[in-house]
Scaffold this active site. Structure first.
Site, short mmCIF file in Angstrom:
data_model
loop_
_atom_site.label_atom_id
_atom_site.label_comp_id
_atom_site.label_asym_id
_atom_site.label_seq_id
_atom_site.Cartn_x
_atom_site.Cartn_y
_atom_site.Cartn_z
N GLY A 245 64.15 86.66 92.50
CA GLY A 245 63.97 86.95 93.98
C GLY A 245 65.53 87.65 94.59
O GLY A 245 65.05 88.65 95.38
N HIS A 246 66.22 86.98 94.29
CA HIS A 246 67.64 87.38 94.81
C HIS A 246 68.03 88.84 94.23
O HIS A 246 68.39 89.59 94.94
CB HIS A 246 68.83 86.48 94.49
CG HIS A 246 68.64 85.23 95.05
ND1 HIS A 246 68.26 83.87 94.19
CD2 HIS A 246 68.86 84.52 96.39
CE1 HIS A 246 68.11 82.81 94.99
NE2 HIS A 246 68.57 83.27 96.45
N HIS B 187 68.00 84.00 91.32
CA HIS B 187 66.80 84.17 90.51
C HIS B 187 66.35 85.50 90.68
O HIS B 187 67.18 86.40 91.70
CB HIS B 187 65.87 83.15 90.70
CG HIS B 187 65.39 83.07 92.07
ND1 HIS B 187 64.85 83.75 92.87
CD2 HIS B 187 65.91 82.03 92.84
CE1 HIS B 187 64.59 83.43 94.03
NE2 HIS B 187 65.31 82.24 94.03
#
Ligand code: PAF
Length: 281
Positions: free
Chosen positions: A36-37, A34
């Site tokens: 964040g990654h 997502h």
């Protein structure tokens, strides 16, 4: 961007890059990527010449009653995100490539794993440390990038690197949130729309605690009470833990002094979500 499934292929590619003098970053993940990654991969690509993303749902970090079988997996979608964020290689091994049949040699950072998620998920951080050590050995990168949402994991990995003299720099990256404040997590896909709404209570309760700290609150008990009070307003929320600890040692403190970590784990329905913030006093 290439995807490889064997340790030999990953090692070979990294060896070639090392020989050519490239700086190399590793972004360890369990996939179902997502924003964040994506932020980790983008930062890694900005600061290094080659970026390897590992995608591996590590069985030994899941407890017997946890969500290993249902953990979301979507390699096709993950590849697109990795490519657009600037990754150069995906290492996506099967469990049989990473582990032999026997019980694996274990890496354990005991002191920091006692409280918070460690108390609720026995063996979890041994599983994390073991797989991360293996990844550091397979992909000897210059830097590795981890999210601050897993604050305890980040502290434990930093300690492991220090104690075992891994020649790698650990970079922590800020939590990425949805517009309404929910911390991005691969497990958010488990939430029904009603639960998704209810999950906002995590960030709301932490915001209240942060406000109290800014207003001068020093008692960690009072901070916990403020968080509990907020969480109790949401009927779908069930508290797993609320902790206010020293950010470096992760030990409980009575009064706010050094940087502190305020961390919570809350079940929304059957989904366990975590969130936190660090407060520098
Ligand atoms: O944070 C994660 O996704 C995992 O714990 C990690 C670090 C990739 C190890 O499996």
């Amino acid at each position: 961007m290439n995807t490889v499934k064997t340790i030999e292929e990953a090692r070979h590619q990294v060896k070639v890059w090392k020989k050519e003098g490239y700086s190399i970053a590793l972004v360890p993940t369990m996939g179902s990527l997502h924003d964040g990654h994506e932020s980790l991969i983008k930062r890694a690509a900005k600061e290094n010449e080659k970026v390897v993303v590992s995608i591996f749902v590590n069985p030994i970090q899941f407890g017997p009653n946890e969500d290993l079988a249902s953990y979301p997996r979507n390699l096709t979608k993950d590849k697109l995100l990795c490519e657009s964020a600037g990754a150069n290689l995906i290492f996506a091994p099967e469990a049989s490539e990473m582990y032999q049949k026997e019980v694996p040699t274990n890496v354990s950072v005991q002191e920091l794993a006692v409280g918070l998620c460690g108390a609720k998920r026995p063996g979890h951080f041994d599983g994390v440390c073991t797989v991360v050590s293996k990844l550091f050995n397979i992909i000897p990168a210059d830097k590795a990038y981890f999210g601050e949402k897993d604050a305890q994991q980040l502290a434990i990995i930093k300690r492991m690197v220090r104690d075992l003299n891994f020649d790698i720099e650990i970079i922590g990256c800020p939590i990425v949130r949805e517009e309404d404040g929910l911390a991005k997590s691969s497990r958010n896909v488990y939430l029904s729309s009603k639960e998704r709404e209810a999950a906002l209570i995590l960030n709301k309760s932490l915001t209240k605690a942060r406000q109290a700290l800014s207003d001068g609150e020093k008692s960690t008990e009072t901070l916990k009470k403020i968080i509990i009070q907020q969480l109790k307003t949401e009927t779908l929320a069930k508290i797993d833990y609320i902790d206010v600890v020293d950010a470096a040692s992760l030990t409980a403190i009575e009064f706010v002094r050094k940087p502190i970590l305020v961390a919570i784990a809350v079940y929304i329905g059957k989904t366990r979500l975590i969130d936190n913030f660090i407060y520098e006093s």
